[in-house]
Motif scaffolding. Sequence first.
Motif, PDB file in Angstrom:
ATOM      1  N   ILE A 167     -32.768  -1.491 -18.611  1.00  0.00           N
ATOM      2  CA  ILE A 167     -32.035  -1.882 -17.389  1.00  0.00           C
ATOM      3  C   ILE A 167     -32.844  -1.467 -16.160  1.00  0.00           C
ATOM      4  CG2 ILE A 167     -29.867  -1.644 -16.108  1.00  0.00           C
ATOM      5  CD1 ILE A 167     -29.041  -0.239 -19.047  1.00  0.00           C
ATOM      6  N   LYS A 168     -33.055  -2.416 -15.248  1.00  0.00           N
ATOM      7  CA  LYS A 168     -33.740  -2.139 -13.975  1.00  0.00           C
ATOM      8  C   LYS A 168     -32.842  -1.246 -13.103  1.00  0.00           C
ATOM      9  CE  LYS A 168     -36.407  -4.959 -10.657  1.00  0.00           C
ATOM     10  NZ  LYS A 168     -36.283  -4.164  -9.450  1.00  0.00           N
ATOM     11  N   GLU A 219     -30.061  -2.470 -10.808  1.00  0.00           N
ATOM     12  CA  GLU A 219     -28.855  -3.074 -11.412  1.00  0.00           C
ATOM     13  C   GLU A 219     -27.798  -2.032 -11.751  1.00  0.00           C
ATOM     14  OE1 GLU A 219     -28.809  -6.069 -11.118  1.00  0.00           O
ATOM     15  OE2 GLU A 219     -30.893  -6.700 -11.137  1.00  0.00           O
ATOM     16  N   GLU A 239     -27.798  -7.780  -4.864  1.00  0.00           N
ATOM     17  CA  GLU A 239     -27.670  -9.126  -5.456  1.00  0.00           C
ATOM     18  C   GLU A 239     -27.376 -10.194  -4.405  1.00  0.00           C
ATOM     19  OE1 GLU A 239     -28.638  -9.240  -8.294  1.00  0.00           O
ATOM     20  OE2 GLU A 239     -28.274  -7.263  -9.135  1.00  0.00           O
ATOM     21  N   LYS A 268     -35.594 -11.482 -16.231  1.00  0.00           N
ATOM     22  CA  LYS A 268     -34.528 -11.897 -17.157  1.00  0.00           C
ATOM     23  C   LYS A 268     -34.067 -13.315 -16.768  1.00  0.00           C
ATOM     24  CE  LYS A 268     -30.406  -9.643 -19.123  1.00  0.00           C
ATOM     25  NZ  LYS A 268     -29.620 -10.797 -19.487  1.00  0.00           N
ATOM     26  N   GLU A 323     -31.475 -14.127 -14.104  1.00  0.00           N
ATOM     27  CA  GLU A 323     -31.804 -13.876 -12.693  1.00  0.00           C
ATOM     28  C   GLU A 323     -32.512 -15.053 -12.032  1.00  0.00           C
ATOM     29  OE1 GLU A 323     -30.421 -11.441 -11.594  1.00  0.00           O
ATOM     30  OE2 GLU A 323     -30.136 -10.111 -13.288  1.00  0.00           O
ATOM     31  N   THR A 369     -24.750  -8.727 -18.168  1.00  0.00           N
ATOM     32  CA  THR A 369     -25.828  -9.704 -17.948  1.00  0.00           C
ATOM     33  C   THR A 369     -27.109  -9.062 -17.406  1.00  0.00           C
ATOM     34  OG1 THR A 369     -24.739 -10.205 -15.844  1.00  0.00           O
ATOM     35  CG2 THR A 369     -24.435 -11.790 -17.620  1.00  0.00           C
ATOM     36  N   GLU A 370     -27.040  -7.777 -17.038  1.00  0.00           N
ATOM     37  CA  GLU A 370     -28.228  -7.069 -16.516  1.00  0.00           C
ATOM     38  C   GLU A 370     -28.948  -6.254 -17.587  1.00  0.00           C
ATOM     39  OE1 GLU A 370     -29.051  -7.998 -13.774  1.00  0.00           O
ATOM     40  OE2 GLU A 370     -27.224  -8.679 -12.812  1.00  0.00           O
ATOM     41  N   GLU A 425     -35.187  -8.554  -8.535  1.00  0.00           N
ATOM     42  CA  GLU A 425     -34.979  -8.892  -9.951  1.00  0.00           C
ATOM     43  C   GLU A 425     -36.282  -8.943 -10.732  1.00  0.00           C
ATOM     44  OE1 GLU A 425     -32.087  -8.732 -10.757  1.00  0.00           O
ATOM     45  OE2 GLU A 425     -30.938  -9.219  -8.984  1.00  0.00           O
ATOM     46  N   GLU A 464     -23.939 -12.571 -11.035  1.00  0.00           N
ATOM     47  CA  GLU A 464     -23.969 -11.260 -10.360  1.00  0.00           C
ATOM     48  C   GLU A 464     -22.595 -10.820  -9.863  1.00  0.00           C
ATOM     49  OE1 GLU A 464     -26.550  -9.782 -10.776  1.00  0.00           O
ATOM     50  OE2 GLU A 464     -28.074 -11.313 -11.034  1.00  0.00           O
ATOM     51  N   ILE A 502     -22.867  -0.822 -15.287  1.00  0.00           N
ATOM     52  CA  ILE A 502     -23.868  -1.896 -15.395  1.00  0.00           C
ATOM     53  C   ILE A 502     -23.214  -3.140 -15.989  1.00  0.00           C
ATOM     54  CG2 ILE A 502     -26.114  -2.557 -16.363  1.00  0.00           C
ATOM     55  CD1 ILE A 502     -26.071   0.759 -16.991  1.00  0.00           C
ATOM     56  N   LYS A 503     -23.384  -4.270 -15.317  1.00  0.00           N
ATOM     57  CA  LYS A 503     -22.885  -5.562 -15.816  1.00  0.00           C
ATOM     58  C   LYS A 503     -23.687  -5.954 -17.061  1.00  0.00           C
ATOM     59  CE  LYS A 503     -21.588  -9.981 -13.617  1.00  0.00           C
ATOM     60  NZ  LYS A 503     -21.736 -10.904 -14.729  1.00  0.00           N
TER      61      LYS A 503
END
Lengths: 66, 66, 66, 66, 66, 66
Positions: free
Chosen positions: B57-58, B61, E61, C58, C61, A60-61, D61, F61, A57-58
């Motif tokens: 976290i979604k 993602e 994304e 978020k 996004e 920023t997420e 998102e 992303e 997972i990045k």
Amino acid sequence: MISARNQLPGTVKSITLGAVMAEVVMDVGGTEVVAAITRTSVENLGIQVDDKVQAVIKATEVMIQK
Amino acid sequence: MISARNQLPGTVKSITLGAVMAEVVMDVGGTEVVAAITRTSVENLGIQVDDKVQAVIKATEVMIQK
Amino acid sequence: MISARNQLPGTVKSITLGAVMAEVVMDVGGTEVVAAITRTSVENLGIQVDDKVQAVIKATEVMIQK
Amino acid sequence: MISARNQLPGTVKSITLGAVMAEVVMDVGGTEVVAAITRTSVENLGIQVDDKVQAVIKATEVMIQK
Amino acid sequence: MISARNQLPGTVKSITLGAVMAEVVMDVGGTEVVAAITRTSVENLGIQVDDKVQAVIKATEVMIQK
Amino acid sequence: MISARNQLPGTVKSITLGAVMAEVVMDVGGTEVVAAITRTSVENLGIQVDDKVQAVIKATEVMIQK
């Protein structure tokens, strides 16, 4: 090596396949982690129940709840 | 209750503040989890080192590495 | 309290269920907002047409068009 | 025309510039919407306070809170 | 092997470091590709100008403009 | 003009439709780029094989692999 800061080791518990997307449920240290990835990725990686994988997972997420 | 499927309990280990963004490092069951959120969110929630929080976290993602 | 900066109050207008994903269309102050979440999330939250909900996003996004 | 399902008309209320990222706060029908985009995007688009813009968000998102 | 469907080979052209985030501009087959990742990731991977890298992007994304 | 920093010109190679999501494979300068967008977006834009399109990706992303 990938820049994504979060790489959580886990075990695949279940896989649900749709026409385009797939849901992969993992056990990460006793907590359930769920990934929605493309069905083709599940097939490309040959993901199966009981596989040892990493949830990636990045940063920023990731949100924080307090 | 939020639809995000991943809600991992952890403890805040460090906070780095930039002008716009902030990096919050958490310990989640012995694994490091990093969130990049806005500085204003850190201030709005009053996030501090040693806070008990959840990393949220979604599912869309989350990637899988095998 | 979650760090996501955007929490828009709305009403559920329609729900389309796939095998893995679901599309939820909301009315947010007269503008349509669409969420693609997992089908399991729709079921876990018991989301139904006419429900009062919040669309949560978020800040990282959100893009801007000018 | 872009595939992003969410395009919310708003007005820029404030801009905070960091070295890499920028935070742009918009008013969307009376609700605050916040975007974290690169500083270079703010400069490329010439975004200024009082600009009429659209907040654009991909459906994958958007989460739902109930 | 990671599930992210998009892995574009490129060369690092410039790096801008902020306190928390960093912007890395790559050349991918003559087109500019920009990544906003944490400064710590730039340091962890030792990313430098002229490095041969891959820009990695999850399929969920990617939007389409037509 | 949209703030997303990455806009890669390509050609649609294949489209797979699910109930909610769709997978669109593009050729971008000889490299495959895959987008998972809603089925409704494919229909709204009338995306067809051989269409000239742009793959659009927000900089936050994009990850880097080295």
